[in-house]
Design a protein around this motif. Sequence first.
Motif, PDB file in Angstrom:
ATOM      1  N   ASP A   9       0.961  -1.224   0.013  1.00  0.00           N
ATOM      2  CA  ASP A   9      -0.040   0.059  -0.129  1.00  0.00           C
ATOM      3  C   ASP A   9       0.880   1.269  -0.013  1.00  0.00           C
ATOM      4  OD1 ASP A   9       0.758   0.271   2.506  1.00  0.00           O
ATOM      5  OD2 ASP A   9      -0.979  -0.115   3.581  1.00  0.00           O
ATOM      6  N   SER A  10       0.562   2.473   0.457  1.00  0.00           N
ATOM      7  CA  SER A  10       1.262   3.506   0.443  1.00  0.00           C
ATOM      8  C   SER A  10       2.520   3.489   1.127  1.00  0.00           C
ATOM      9  CB  SER A  10       0.588   4.749   1.102  1.00  0.00           C
ATOM     10  OG  SER A  10      -0.890   5.052   0.458  1.00  0.00           O
ATOM     11  N   ILE A  23       5.080   2.679  -1.660  1.00  0.00           N
ATOM     12  CA  ILE A  23       5.225   3.825  -2.551  1.00  0.00           C
ATOM     13  C   ILE A  23       6.088   4.899  -1.989  1.00  0.00           C
ATOM     14  CG2 ILE A  23       3.756   5.682  -3.713  1.00  0.00           C
ATOM     15  CD1 ILE A  23       3.234   2.709  -4.585  1.00  0.00           C
ATOM     16  N   THR A  24       5.989   5.174  -0.636  1.00  0.00           N
ATOM     17  CA  THR A  24       6.818   6.293  -0.076  1.00  0.00           C
ATOM     18  C   THR A  24       8.273   5.800   0.253  1.00  0.00           C
ATOM     19  OG1 THR A  24       6.230   5.347   2.288  1.00  0.00           O
ATOM     20  CG2 THR A  24       4.999   7.318   1.432  1.00  0.00           C
ATOM     21  N   LEU A  36       9.265   6.385  -3.446  1.00  0.00           N
ATOM     22  CA  LEU A  36       9.826   7.553  -3.667  1.00  0.00           C
ATOM     23  C   LEU A  36      11.053   8.017  -3.453  1.00  0.00           C
ATOM     24  CD1 LEU A  36       6.013   9.112  -3.562  1.00  0.00           C
ATOM     25  CD2 LEU A  36       7.503   9.097  -5.764  1.00  0.00           C
ATOM     26  N   GLY A  91       0.292  -1.486 -10.809  1.00  0.00           N
ATOM     27  CA  GLY A  91      -0.414  -0.515  -9.956  1.00  0.00           C
ATOM     28  C   GLY A  91       0.709   0.384  -9.197  1.00  0.00           C
ATOM     29  N   ARG A 150       1.941   2.742 -11.946  1.00  0.00           N
ATOM     30  CA  ARG A 150       1.034   3.809 -12.098  1.00  0.00           C
ATOM     31  C   ARG A 150       0.952   4.732 -11.097  1.00  0.00           C
ATOM     32  NH1 ARG A 150      -2.284  -0.221 -15.120  1.00  0.00           N
ATOM     33  NH2 ARG A 150      -2.995  -0.865 -13.347  1.00  0.00           N
ATOM     34  N   ILE A 151       1.076   4.258  -9.864  1.00  0.00           N
ATOM     35  CA  ILE A 151       0.821   5.275  -8.648  1.00  0.00           C
ATOM     36  C   ILE A 151       2.178   6.082  -8.773  1.00  0.00           C
ATOM     37  CG2 ILE A 151       0.967   5.576  -6.209  1.00  0.00           C
ATOM     38  CD1 ILE A 151      -1.466   3.883  -6.095  1.00  0.00           C
ATOM     39  N   LEU A 171       1.649   8.685 -11.236  1.00  0.00           N
ATOM     40  CA  LEU A 171       0.623   9.686 -10.750  1.00  0.00           C
ATOM     41  C   LEU A 171       1.180  10.571  -9.704  1.00  0.00           C
ATOM     42  CD1 LEU A 171      -2.497  10.092 -11.656  1.00  0.00           C
ATOM     43  CD2 LEU A 171      -2.852   8.872  -9.545  1.00  0.00           C
ATOM     44  N   ALA A 172       2.094  10.111  -9.083  1.00  0.00           N
ATOM     45  CA  ALA A 172       2.579  11.152  -7.931  1.00  0.00           C
ATOM     46  C   ALA A 172       3.415  12.389  -8.609  1.00  0.00           C
ATOM     47  CB  ALA A 172       3.525  10.255  -6.938  1.00  0.00           C
ATOM     48  N   VAL A 197       2.045  15.553 -11.601  1.00  0.00           N
ATOM     49  CA  VAL A 197       2.007  17.181 -11.545  1.00  0.00           C
ATOM     50  C   VAL A 197       3.052  17.642 -10.837  1.00  0.00           C
ATOM     51  CG1 VAL A 197       0.485  19.051 -10.818  1.00  0.00           C
ATOM     52  CG2 VAL A 197      -0.590  17.172 -11.774  1.00  0.00           C
TER      53      VAL A 197
END
Lengths: 385, 258
Positions: free
Chosen positions: A69-70, A73-74, A77, A98, A101-102, A105-106, A109
């Motif tokens: 989960d997140s 991702i953290t 990153l 997945g 993609r996240i 997305l992060a 922008v």
Amino acid sequence: MTTAGDMQLGEKAEMTLVRLPDSTLTVRISGEWKLGRQLPQGEEFRSQIESAETVSRITFNTQAMTGWDSGLITLLLEIIEIASEMHIAVEKDGLPAGVQRILALASAVPERKDARRETGRMSFLDRVGAFAIFLWNSMLEMLDFIGEASVAFLRLLLGKAHFRPSDLLLTMQECGAQALPIVSLISILVGIILAFIGAIQLKIFGAQIYVASLVGIGMVRALAAVMTGIIMAGRTGASFAAQLGTMQVNEEIDALKTLGISPMEFLVLPRMLALFLMMPLLSLYADLMGILGGVIVGVWMLDLNFMEYSNRTRSAVSLNDLWVGLFSAAVFGVLVALAGCFRGIQCGRSAAAVGEATTSAVVTSIVSIVVAMAVITVVCNVLNI
Amino acid sequence: MEKAEPHIVVEDLTVAYASNVILHDLTFTINRGDIFIIMGGSGCGKTTVLRSMVGLLQPTRGQVLYDGLNFWSAEHEEQKNITRKFGILYQSGALWSSFTLAENIALPLQQYMDLSPGQLKKIVSLKLALVGLAGFEEYYPSEISGGMKKRAGLARAIALDPEILFFDEPSAGLDPISAHLLDELIIELRNSLGATVVVVTHELASIFAIGNNSVFLDADTKTIIAAGEPRKLLSESKDPKVINFLTRGEGRAQEVIR
């Protein structure tokens, strides 16, 4: 090189760095990477990669990963950021679709350069300066508001002000008749307290009868008006601020302005008039209730005769006392209405701002009541009223 | 598409305010990974259904099952476990105005997880970055635009990596470009998080862009009058109300859908 999370439900989260001969570093991620469990952090990756030999490429292997989960991702990153700082290429092919993609997305922008705020503390002098400027601006705004309210009142006298008479009557009912129960309770209790405190001292000299004078003059000249003013500040002033503040949040005041209707005339004037008219009446009523409180103590506790008490009150209280009390009440009414409406109109556009406006209205009202009472008392003393 | 697996099942749901029945006998199934649209004209009770599904409004009859467990007959702890899996974006964003955006997103994380301040900060930054608001941590809701509030609301909704995302009128009040970007974000979040998405909307562009299944609520009969994939409904439905709605009252011959 291995770091491991704790063992809870599912497999433990592990990050293993494997060096390949072609200066590639493979980050092998296994176990369940979910928030709430102790996961390996980016700092650990940094310390390990900095102590390692030259790395030109980072790849991932997540075949042994059972969940994410997140929390994952953290970490990724952070790894990407560290790699970017060290000019190392990162290949994300080994990550689940997945996750890729996240990550995309992060970073889709980019952070706006001017978005982030400085959160550093201001120096003491800066804060004093900022507060002084704030006070000065608040005073100017207050004067501006009082000026506008005066103009609106003049327009009313000239018959040019526009507001709905029904609003005035409704506000009069709300801040007049509907306030009677609370005014009764507080005034009777203040009368009783005053009589009790006086009785203790006066009994020593056998002068209990002067309790009637004390309560009569105290209530009629000052206390009834002050207590009613404070009740109105908490009850009606706060309600005005909350009403107008909410109207500000909902853009209702903007809608009035764009229709060419002055909020000062349409919203503030009826409220100010209602309190100006009702406060003296409520104060008069509070006078009677306060004296009644004194009677309760005098007749039942001090064994005074009712007629005796009544005659003493009549001879002690002069008409001047009554006029001073009623005048003070009318002044307090205007002050409470002005403070409530001013804070409401000045309100920001959020729920928190409405709360602040309400608090501020009550504080401003009570402070201005006490200051006004002091001024009236001094002036009356100078004029021998 | 993977094999459809029921995630949310609504059975015979009837909702009323006192004796006023708003909707009755609603039955539909939402599969895992669906973007499910609850649509209908204004005042047909779309938001009411959503409120019943997320535990804000007790139905007078019927059940809402999440992975086979009926929410309304579950124990309090079980209900909490179910709502823990929800992420909800309210119509106005419903951000807490006295909190900064970072605090808004951190609150659900603090409520349900024991994270270090450093971890919390990283997750908050990640969620804001996912909705394109990187760097806006210290802003208050009153300082940002309506579209940004929606996105910040979405960042809060996905704070706990929810299994189910509920959206109440996500495009309402947004310009077409922002609405389109939000639609894309919803699809991307569904794809990456693998979440089931339930969207209440009457925006046709959104309905056709993101929905892969839907129900159509009717204000007159107070129940579902059509169900299925939105584009199929557009081409196959025989109900004049549905055709009217999906073609903006212009009839099937003059479809203006891309």
